[in-house]
Design an enzyme around this catalytic site. Structure first.
Site, PDB file in Angstrom:
ATOM      1  N   CYS A   1     -21.847  12.161 -65.975  1.00 10.06           N
ATOM      2  CA  CYS A   1     -22.335  13.172 -65.037  1.00 10.06           C
ATOM      3  C   CYS A   1     -21.210  14.183 -64.790  1.00 10.06           C
ATOM      4  CB  CYS A   1     -22.737  12.504 -63.725  1.00 10.06           C
ATOM      5  SG  CYS A   1     -23.151  13.682 -62.430  1.00 10.06           S
TER       6      CYS A   1
ATOM      7  N   CYS B   1     -24.562  20.383 -61.495  1.00 11.47           N
ATOM      8  CA  CYS B   1     -25.940  20.896 -61.489  1.00 11.47           C
ATOM      9  C   CYS B   1     -26.532  20.885 -60.080  1.00 11.47           C
ATOM     10  CB  CYS B   1     -26.809  20.081 -62.428  1.00 11.47           C
ATOM     11  SG  CYS B   1     -26.948  18.348 -61.957  1.00 11.47           S
TER      12      CYS B   1
ATOM     13  N   THR C   1     -22.816  12.978 -55.414  1.00 13.58           N
ATOM     14  CA  THR C   1     -22.167  13.070 -56.718  1.00 13.58           C
ATOM     15  C   THR C   1     -21.183  14.233 -56.748  1.00 13.58           C
ATOM     16  OG1 THR C   1     -24.101  12.121 -57.780  1.00 13.58           O
ATOM     17  CG2 THR C   1     -22.617  13.370 -59.182  1.00 13.58           C
TER      18      THR C   1
ATOM     19  N   GLU D   1     -19.310   9.160 -56.839  1.00 11.28           N
ATOM     20  CA  GLU D   1     -20.214   9.397 -55.724  1.00 11.28           C
ATOM     21  C   GLU D   1     -19.461   9.039 -54.440  1.00 11.28           C
ATOM     22  OE1 GLU D   1     -21.133   7.315 -58.308  1.00 11.28           O
ATOM     23  OE2 GLU D   1     -22.051   8.997 -59.335  1.00 11.28           O
TER      24      GLU D   1
ATOM     25  N   HIS E   1     -33.933  19.848 -59.578  1.00  3.96           N
ATOM     26  CA  HIS E   1     -33.005  18.750 -59.864  1.00  3.96           C
ATOM     27  C   HIS E   1     -33.614  17.749 -60.833  1.00  3.96           C
ATOM     28  CE1 HIS E   1     -29.125  17.169 -59.300  1.00  3.96           C
ATOM     29  NE2 HIS E   1     -29.472  16.087 -58.639  1.00  3.96           N
TER      30      HIS E   1
ATOM     31  N   TYR F   1     -32.025  16.587 -65.082  1.00  2.12           N
ATOM     32  CA  TYR F   1     -31.754  15.337 -65.796  1.00  2.12           C
ATOM     33  C   TYR F   1     -31.819  15.516 -67.315  1.00  2.12           C
ATOM     34  CZ  TYR F   1     -30.789  12.748 -61.670  1.00  2.12           C
ATOM     35  OH  TYR F   1     -30.161  12.316 -60.539  1.00  2.12           O
TER      36      TYR F   1
ATOM     37  N   CYS G   1     -29.361  16.446 -68.651  1.00  2.00           N
ATOM     38  CA  CYS G   1     -28.015  15.958 -69.006  1.00  2.00           C
ATOM     39  C   CYS G   1     -28.069  14.590 -69.668  1.00  2.00           C
ATOM     40  CB  CYS G   1     -27.145  15.908 -67.762  1.00  2.00           C
ATOM     41  SG  CYS G   1     -27.755  14.774 -66.494  1.00  2.00           S
TER      42      CYS G   1
ATOM     43  N   GLU H   1     -28.491   6.244 -61.747  1.00  2.00           N
ATOM     44  CA  GLU H   1     -28.738   7.609 -61.271  1.00  2.00           C
ATOM     45  C   GLU H   1     -30.016   8.169 -61.900  1.00  2.00           C
ATOM     46  OE1 GLU H   1     -25.350  10.526 -61.125  1.00  2.00           O
ATOM     47  OE2 GLU H   1     -26.683  11.606 -62.469  1.00  2.00           O
TER      48      GLU H   1
END
Lengths: 97, 488
Positions: free
Chosen positions: B101, B105, B192, B258, B293, B297, B299, B447
């Site tokens: 991560c 974003c 995060t 986090e 959001h 993902y 990513c 996550e």
């Protein structure tokens, strides 16, 4: 085609990459290979360089989503694979010879 | 003039922050150089550094719609469907470069959601939230900042509304109104990249009713504002990062983090307040943020790229890459990963323009994409472990491989193909371990399950957004329940 002053036999080419999110080949390695093969024949510059007479748009896949605003009306040649790069290099060498 | 920072400048900008951070019960005096935190800083820094590379800048940079200047795309407000598509591609790209991560974003998603909602509140009430927001956005873009989009409240007893909780701080709330601003208290959980951020953007976590209007707030705070404390979360295998740069950490460069962020009577000036008790707009803000959001993902597709690459590599190192079942498992991993890519591209390609001018994803497809994300990475991880073999969880440490006493035995007995060094075999196994059960599994698996809303949140949205009546209508017509003159 325009050339840099004093180097009339050298073609000035701007290299514009796509972002490379799912590139099917190594775009940077392909351009590095072109630089080696075409040394003395082609000078590769940033796409914003006004001296470039041609923009080589190097994209990782055939979606070819690169922004081409920086071409500013100059002719575009798309490279979408390692094979494209080989073909383009061969064409340039043939024309140059 | 917008500043496009590089990695070094970003790191220096973090050193100027005076954050209050706790880890293992102790204050972290040097956050940037802390060995547990630094890999996550490296991951964020990569979003700065790669923005300067010609081969990535087409995705990682764009032009600000406010100034026309070149900015990092992570600070951009989407102005077209192409922008949304580029955002999905950016997620995959950065995931594929870091295998973790990269934390940036969420702030982009908060900015875009606020650009829509502040405009909508102003349209109804004649307030000036959007004007404030645009001024703040300009500040973020011109300084190329990282924003932590802070939505998730601790929530306490889930059966009770915010105002009915025994402890009123279970949801972030206004505790005092002053002439020059407000005072807020509460906490945001699972944040995060919190200590790698310059700014914290607060948003409500659920729909608020009138009785909960003190909880209907959105605002932005400097990350080192007085009264903010960060308590770092633990990750599986996190202390391997304290063992020096051994390959047992799996990913030698990057990671995530986090934190629980506590806000103890923090002052917010009015110019940084973007929603103040307009409770009827909380649903829109939450849903807009969630749609962005859930798209983000994308990513995980990039992390999947790395995991698939690692699985193919260990198969080759084991001499098993030609086995038909191994080839088929690799195909399945790719099928699942590219299916995930389809979802994040589709929700962007079907995006639309909101009244503020901001482009938003197709909500249904964004939720479908995130629902797939709650599942497919687990299956991809399972297949990677299947291909890797049991050594992924039983191999000795790097110190054992380097040991004068037992190193030769580790070298001898964990050799795969003779032309591959044993160390290479162990390194790729450690990377698979890192992504599927180590520190990076926090991002790639859990996550994926709970970030941007747990699976049931997407299923509720899917049920709400599909046009069921139309599906039924055609079904009834085609089977003859409802008469139509003619089927064309």
């Amino acid at each position: 085609m325009r050339h840099r002053q004093g180097r009339s036999d050298t073609l000035i080419v701007g290299v514009k990459y796509c972002g490379g999110c799912k590139a099917g080949y190594d775009r940077v390695a392909a351009v590095d290979s072109l630089k080696t093969r075409l040394s003395g024949v082609v000078e590769f510059v940033a796409p914003v360089d006004a001296a470039a007479s041609l923009i080589l748009v190097v994209t990782g896949c055939r979606t070819a989503c690169a922004e081409i605003d920086s071409a500013d009306g100059r002719p575009l040649t798309y490279i979408t694979s390692a094979e494209d790069a080989e073909r383009w290099a061969a064409d340039i060498l043939r024309i140059h010879s | 003039m917008a500043k496009l920072m590089n990695a070094r400048e970003y790191e220096e900008s973090l050193r100027r922050l005076k954050l209050t951070v706790y880890q293992f019960g102790k204050r972290v005096e040097n956050v940037v150089d802390d060995p547990l935190i630094r890999p996550s800083m490296n991951a964020v820094a990569s979003t700065y550094e790669y923005a300067h590379r010609p081969e990535y800048e087409d995705i990682l940079t764009t032009k600000s719609h406010l100034t026309g200047e070149k900015i990092n795309r992570f600070t951009h407000i989407h102005q077209s469907v192409d922008d949304l598509v580029k955002k999905s591609k950016m997620g995959r790209l950065m995931g594929s470069l870091t295998a973790c991560c990269f934390q940036r974003c969420v702030g982009m998603d908060a900015l875009n959601a606020l650009s829509i909602t502040t405009h909508a509140i102003d349209e109804k009430y004649g307030t000036e939230y959007h004007k404030r927001f645009l001024k703040y956005l300009l500040y973020v873009q011109e300084n190329d900042l990282v924003c932590d989009g802070a939505m998730t409240d601790p929530k306490g007893d889930r059966s009770l509304a915010p105002s009915k909780q025994r402890d009123p701080d279970m949801f972030m709330r206004v505790t005092e109104e002053l002439p020059d601003g407000i005072v807020v208290s509460g906490a945001k959980a699972h944040q995060t990249g919190a200590v790698n951020s310059h700014e914290i953007i607060i948003m409500p976590t659920i729909t608020m009713r009138e009785e909960d209007k003190d909880y209907a707030i959105s605002c932005a705070l400097p990350a080192d504002a007085q009264g903010i404390t960060y308590i770092m979360g633990r990750q599986s295998c996190d202390t391997r990062k304290l063992e020096g740069m051994t390959f047992d950490r799996g990913n030698m460069f990057y990671g995530g983090h986090e934190a629980l962020v506590v806000f103890d009577k923090v002052f917010v000036p009015w110019e940084r307040v973007f929603m103040y008790k307009e409770y009827e707009f909380t649903t829109a803000l939450v849903e807009n943020f969630a749609a962005y959001h859930r798209q983000s993902y994308a990513c995980k597709v990039g992390v999947g790229d790395v995991l698939i690459g690692a699985a193919q590599t260990i198969a080759e190192f084991n001499g098993a890459e030609k086995a038909s079942h191994v080839k088929d498992k690799i195909i399945e991993m790719n099928h699942l990963n590219e299916t995930l890519f389809c979802g994040c591209i589709a929700c962007a390609a079907e995006g639309h323009r909101e009244a503020s001018g901001t482009y938003q994803n197709d909500l249904l497809l964004a939720n479908v994409h995130k629902q797939n994300i709650t599942r497919f990475p687990y299956e991809i991880a399972r297949l990677a472990q299947d291909i890797a073999g049991g050594l992924v969880v039983t191999c000795p440490s790097e110190q054992d491989l380097k040991s004068p006493e037992v190193g030769a035995w580790v070298e001898k007995y964990f050799k795969g193909r003779t032309d591959i060094p044993t160390e290479h075999r162990l390194r790729i196994l450690r990377l698979i371990e890192n992504i599927t059960m180590g520190t990076a599994a926090v991002g790639y698996l859990t996550e994926s399950m709970h970030g941007a809303g747990s699976p049931q949140a997407q299923r509720i949205m899917i049920a709400r957004l599909v046009n069921m009546k139309q599906k039924q209508k055609v079904a009834r017509q085609l089977c003859g329940i409802d008469k139509v003159d003619q089927i064309r």
